[in-house]
Design a protein around this motif. Structure first.
Motif, PDB file in Angstrom:
ATOM      1  N   ILE A   1      -4.219   3.025   1.279  1.00  0.00           N
ATOM      2  CA  ILE A   1      -3.628   3.265   2.600  1.00  0.00           C
ATOM      3  C   ILE A   1      -4.726   3.276   3.657  1.00  0.00           C
ATOM      4  O   ILE A   1      -4.613   2.625   4.699  1.00  0.00           O
ATOM      5  CB  ILE A   1      -2.850   4.609   2.632  1.00  0.00           C
ATOM      6  CG1 ILE A   1      -1.600   4.527   1.767  1.00  0.00           C
ATOM      7  CG2 ILE A   1      -2.511   5.033   4.056  1.00  0.00           C
ATOM      8  CD1 ILE A   1      -0.474   3.722   2.357  1.00  0.00           C
TER       9      ILE A   1
ATOM     10  N   PHE B   1       1.143   3.999  -2.904  1.00  0.00           N
ATOM     11  CA  PHE B   1       0.928   5.406  -2.588  1.00  0.00           C
ATOM     12  C   PHE B   1       2.092   6.271  -3.081  1.00  0.00           C
ATOM     13  O   PHE B   1       1.885   7.323  -3.697  1.00  0.00           O
ATOM     14  CB  PHE B   1       0.717   5.577  -1.091  1.00  0.00           C
ATOM     15  CG  PHE B   1       0.506   6.991  -0.663  1.00  0.00           C
ATOM     16  CD1 PHE B   1      -0.611   7.704  -1.081  1.00  0.00           C
ATOM     17  CD2 PHE B   1       1.430   7.634   0.146  1.00  0.00           C
ATOM     18  CE1 PHE B   1      -0.811   9.021  -0.694  1.00  0.00           C
ATOM     19  CE2 PHE B   1       1.244   8.937   0.537  1.00  0.00           C
ATOM     20  CZ  PHE B   1       0.121   9.636   0.115  1.00  0.00           C
TER      21      PHE B   1
ATOM     22  N   GLY C   1      -4.348   5.576  -4.479  1.00  0.00           N
ATOM     23  CA  GLY C   1      -3.260   5.341  -3.526  1.00  0.00           C
ATOM     24  C   GLY C   1      -3.672   5.676  -2.107  1.00  0.00           C
ATOM     25  O   GLY C   1      -3.406   4.914  -1.168  1.00  0.00           O
ATOM     26  N   ILE C   2      -4.335   6.814  -1.941  1.00  0.00           N
ATOM     27  CA  ILE C   2      -4.822   7.207  -0.612  1.00  0.00           C
ATOM     28  C   ILE C   2      -5.854   6.200  -0.109  1.00  0.00           C
ATOM     29  O   ILE C   2      -5.835   5.809   1.063  1.00  0.00           O
ATOM     30  CB  ILE C   2      -5.415   8.637  -0.661  1.00  0.00           C
ATOM     31  CG1 ILE C   2      -4.299   9.657  -0.900  1.00  0.00           C
ATOM     32  CG2 ILE C   2      -6.168   8.959   0.621  1.00  0.00           C
ATOM     33  CD1 ILE C   2      -4.798  11.061  -1.209  1.00  0.00           C
TER      34      ILE C   2
ATOM     35  N   SER D   1       0.831  -1.211   0.000  1.00  0.00           N
ATOM     36  CA  SER D   1       0.000   0.000   0.000  1.00  0.00           C
ATOM     37  C   SER D   1       0.861   1.255   0.000  1.00  0.00           C
ATOM     38  O   SER D   1       0.575   2.211  -0.727  1.00  0.00           O
ATOM     39  CB  SER D   1      -0.933   0.019   1.216  1.00  0.00           C
ATOM     40  OG  SER D   1      -1.859  -1.026   1.141  1.00  0.00           O
ATOM     41  N   PHE D   2       1.920   1.246   0.809  1.00  0.00           N
ATOM     42  CA  PHE D   2       2.819   2.393   0.824  1.00  0.00           C
ATOM     43  C   PHE D   2       3.555   2.554  -0.505  1.00  0.00           C
ATOM     44  O   PHE D   2       3.736   3.660  -0.996  1.00  0.00           O
ATOM     45  CB  PHE D   2       3.816   2.310   1.986  1.00  0.00           C
ATOM     46  CG  PHE D   2       3.264   2.832   3.271  1.00  0.00           C
ATOM     47  CD1 PHE D   2       2.990   4.182   3.430  1.00  0.00           C
ATOM     48  CD2 PHE D   2       2.998   1.979   4.322  1.00  0.00           C
ATOM     49  CE1 PHE D   2       2.468   4.676   4.612  1.00  0.00           C
ATOM     50  CE2 PHE D   2       2.480   2.455   5.519  1.00  0.00           C
ATOM     51  CZ  PHE D   2       2.210   3.807   5.660  1.00  0.00           C
TER      52      PHE D   2
ATOM     53  N   THR E   1       1.928   6.596  -6.783  1.00  0.00           N
ATOM     54  CA  THR E   1       0.879   7.525  -7.236  1.00  0.00           C
ATOM     55  C   THR E   1       1.285   8.982  -7.002  1.00  0.00           C
ATOM     56  O   THR E   1       0.913   9.852  -7.792  1.00  0.00           O
ATOM     57  CB  THR E   1      -0.472   7.243  -6.543  1.00  0.00           C
ATOM     58  OG1 THR E   1      -0.344   7.410  -5.139  1.00  0.00           O
ATOM     59  CG2 THR E   1      -0.969   5.847  -6.871  1.00  0.00           C
TER      60      THR E   1
ATOM     61  N   MET F   1      -3.766   9.189  -7.536  1.00  0.00           N
ATOM     62  CA  MET F   1      -3.477   9.628  -6.166  1.00  0.00           C
ATOM     63  C   MET F   1      -4.628   9.241  -5.237  1.00  0.00           C
ATOM     64  O   MET F   1      -4.395   8.759  -4.121  1.00  0.00           O
ATOM     65  CB  MET F   1      -3.245  11.143  -6.123  1.00  0.00           C
ATOM     66  CG  MET F   1      -3.019  11.666  -4.728  1.00  0.00           C
ATOM     67  SD  MET F   1      -1.534  11.042  -3.956  1.00  0.00           S
ATOM     68  CE  MET F   1      -0.418  12.301  -4.461  1.00  0.00           C
TER      69      MET F   1
END
Length: 140
Positions: free
Chosen positions: A52, A27, A48-49, A23-24, A30, A45
């Motif tokens: 997370i 992120f 990606g957020i 996930s990081f 992105t 983006m």
């Protein structure tokens, strides 16, 4: 496996070592895409957020549910040991203290509850005080 204060912290491999790092990574990727071309890549983006947030929210939900179950377990244990509801003592303890007390044996539990209340022991202090550690092998 024997469990004690030194080795009681558990890692869920899929969550801690795969989902969170990926996930990081997603992120950060992105962010790079969005910085290169904000107009065309803003949706990346958001994705990606979202990844997370989802990875953390699911963990929070699981922990909150386990805390509720532990609170119920402690109510039952206290009542079985004293024939008195846990409510009065429970109201003087934080959920983190109650979770820490969960590891105490029945013989240690009642004095340790009073000590935790009277001395306002932190969860770490409670756990370090326990001599007859009762492992929790089901906690995620």
């Amino acid at each position: 496996m024997h469990q004690d204060y030194e080795n009681h912290i558990r890692y869920y491999r899929l969550h801690h070592f795969i989902i969170i790092p990926l996930s990081f990574f997603l992120f950060l990727w992105t962010i790079e895409l969005t910085l290169e071309n904000p107009v065309d890549n803003w949706l990346y983006m958001l994705v990606g957020i979202l990844f997370i947030l989802i990875s953390f929210v699911t963990r929070i939900y699981a922990n909150k549910n386990q805390d509720r179950i532990i609170r119920l377990e402690m109510r039952l244990r206290f009542y079985q040991l004293t024939q008195v509801p846990f409510t009065e003592k429970e109201n003087l303890l934080s959920i983190n203290q109650i979770v820490a007390l969960r590891f105490a044996s029945d013989a240690e539990l009642l004095p340790l509850i009073d000590q935790a209340i009277n001395k306002n022991l932190s969860p770490k202090e409670i756990k370090r005080t326990i001599r007859d550690w009762q492992g929790d092998f089901m906690r995620v």
